[in-house]
Design an enzyme around this catalytic site. Structure first.
Site, short mmCIF file in Angstrom:
data_model
loop_
_atom_site.label_atom_id
_atom_site.label_comp_id
_atom_site.label_asym_id
_atom_site.label_seq_id
_atom_site.Cartn_x
_atom_site.Cartn_y
_atom_site.Cartn_z
N ASP A 197 42.62 31.99 32.25
CA ASP A 197 43.15 33.04 33.00
C ASP A 197 42.59 33.58 34.28
OD1 ASP A 197 43.99 36.26 33.01
OD2 ASP A 197 42.60 36.71 31.98
N HIS A 198 42.49 34.56 35.13
CA HIS A 198 42.25 34.31 36.21
C HIS A 198 41.01 33.03 37.32
CE1 HIS A 198 44.28 38.50 37.73
NE2 HIS A 198 43.34 38.54 35.97
N HIS B 286 42.60 45.77 35.73
CA HIS B 286 41.59 45.11 34.88
C HIS B 286 39.87 46.66 34.76
CE1 HIS B 286 42.86 42.18 37.11
NE2 HIS B 286 43.55 41.37 35.86
N GLY B 287 40.39 46.33 33.01
CA GLY B 287 38.85 46.76 32.59
C GLY B 287 39.40 48.32 32.13
N HIS C 10 49.16 42.57 33.68
CA HIS C 10 47.86 42.46 33.49
C HIS C 10 47.19 43.94 33.77
CE1 HIS C 10 45.81 38.27 34.93
NE2 HIS C 10 47.60 37.79 35.17
N GLY C 11 45.85 43.64 32.95
CA GLY C 11 45.29 44.74 32.63
C GLY C 11 46.27 46.21 31.78
N GLY C 12 46.15 44.92 30.06
CA GLY C 12 46.78 45.80 29.42
C GLY C 12 45.65 46.67 29.03
N ASN D 33 48.33 41.19 29.39
CA ASN D 33 46.44 39.93 29.14
C ASN D 33 46.63 41.12 28.81
OD1 ASN D 33 47.75 37.86 30.77
ND2 ASN D 33 46.57 37.84 32.03
N THR E 152 39.55 43.60 28.10
CA THR E 152 38.16 43.94 28.02
C THR E 152 38.46 45.35 25.67
OG1 THR E 152 38.44 45.16 29.87
CG2 THR E 152 37.31 46.42 28.49
#
Ligand code: 13P
Length: 281
Positions: free
Chosen positions: A82-83, A179-180, A207-209, A229, A232
């Site tokens: 990832d990233h 994200h988060g 991203h940031g699912g 993705n 968290t």
């Protein structure tokens, strides 16, 4: 079945007009649970590592652990870094067995992002490694409400040129996620996604699912998102289960107790999330 290329999983998503779920993991319990959860759900899955977590599990150990369980699994499993914005670290991960990597140049200018991503793709293709790029910027939900700020959104007019010049396998795009943990319920801009999706045949990544309502996810998957993705909420569950387990009063040594406690619960969570994937094997 077993260990497969991310490119093949993305194609499976594209063909089904559906999405493959990808989970970040940090240790053997999490990796095994992702794969066991996928088997329970009968769905393909991807296991991902944040580069910073190579201090917990070095690249090679993470890659080999994933491959070990994947090769014995009844469903296809992919492995992805990832990233990562560091060229040398990406090379290290490829050398250590990662078959897919993210070249994250999303904070760079368009031209710098193209140059960085293309450089990664040029090396990666010699090793049959897939590359995910990012255009626009998916920020951090905890920092601000930046997920709803349109200036971070992927610009449709740049998509075609970016994928053509970089030749990425997939593209992470920004249209309302971060994200988060979100401060308020996010609202994905599905109309914006439709325009992005119309600009390219390259599979798109969300991203940031964590924290996006399921009905919005279903719309995103139906409109061009082929990989999502999730990090968290899986890490938070893992931490909560650790706390629960270690809050017990230990009177005897039971080396099997911890994995026996944690793995079925993590597996159940993964199988539940995979209901979102409409891919049929
Ligand atoms: P979340 O941690 O918000 O689920 O996002 C994960 C992610 O997008 C990793 O690339």
């Amino acid at each position: 079945m077993s260990f497969v290329r991310v490119k093949d999983l993305l194609e499976m998503g594209k063909k089904n007009n559906a999405c493959v779920l990808a989970f970040d993991a940090a240790d053997g319990n999490m990796i095994k649970s992702v794969i066991k959860g996928a088997e329970a759900a009968g769905k393909p899955v991807m296991v991902m590592l944040y580069p910073g977590m190579r201090n917990i599990m070095p690249f090679g150990v993470f890659a080999e652990t994933t491959k070990y369980y994947a090769e014995r699994a009844s469903v296809p499993v992919g492995l992805h870094l990832d990233h990562c914005s560091d060229f040398d670290m990406i090379m290290e991960a490829i050398h250590e067995g990662f078959s897919s990597v993210m070249a994250d140049g999303s904070v760079l200018s368009f031209e710098e992002n193209v140059a960085f991503t293309r450089k990664v793709v040029e090396v990666a293709k010699n090793f049959d490694v897939d590359v995910e790029g990012e255009l626009g910027h998916v920020g951090t939900a905890a920092d601000s409400d930046e997920f709803s700020r349109k200036e971070f959104f992927t610009r449709p007019d740049e998509v075609k040129e970016f994928v053509e010049r970089t030749k990425v396998t997939s593209l992470a795009v920004s249209f309302g996620s971060a994200h988060g943990l979100y401060k308020s319920t996010p609202k994905l801009d599905i109309d914006h996604l439709k325009v992005l999706s119309a600009a390219t045949d390259t599979p798109l990544v969300l991203h940031g699912g964590t924290g996006i309502p399921d009905d919005q996810l279903a719309l995103a998957f139906a409109n061009g998102i082929n990989k999502i993705n999730i990090g968290t909420e899986f890490f938070n569950l893992n931490t909560k289960l650790n706390q629960e387990f270690y809050a017990q009063d230990f009177t005897k040594c039971d080396p099997f107790g911890f994995p026996e406690y944690i793995q079925p619960k993590l597996t159940e969570y993964i199988a539940g999330r995979l209901e979102l994937s409409k891919i049929t094997l």
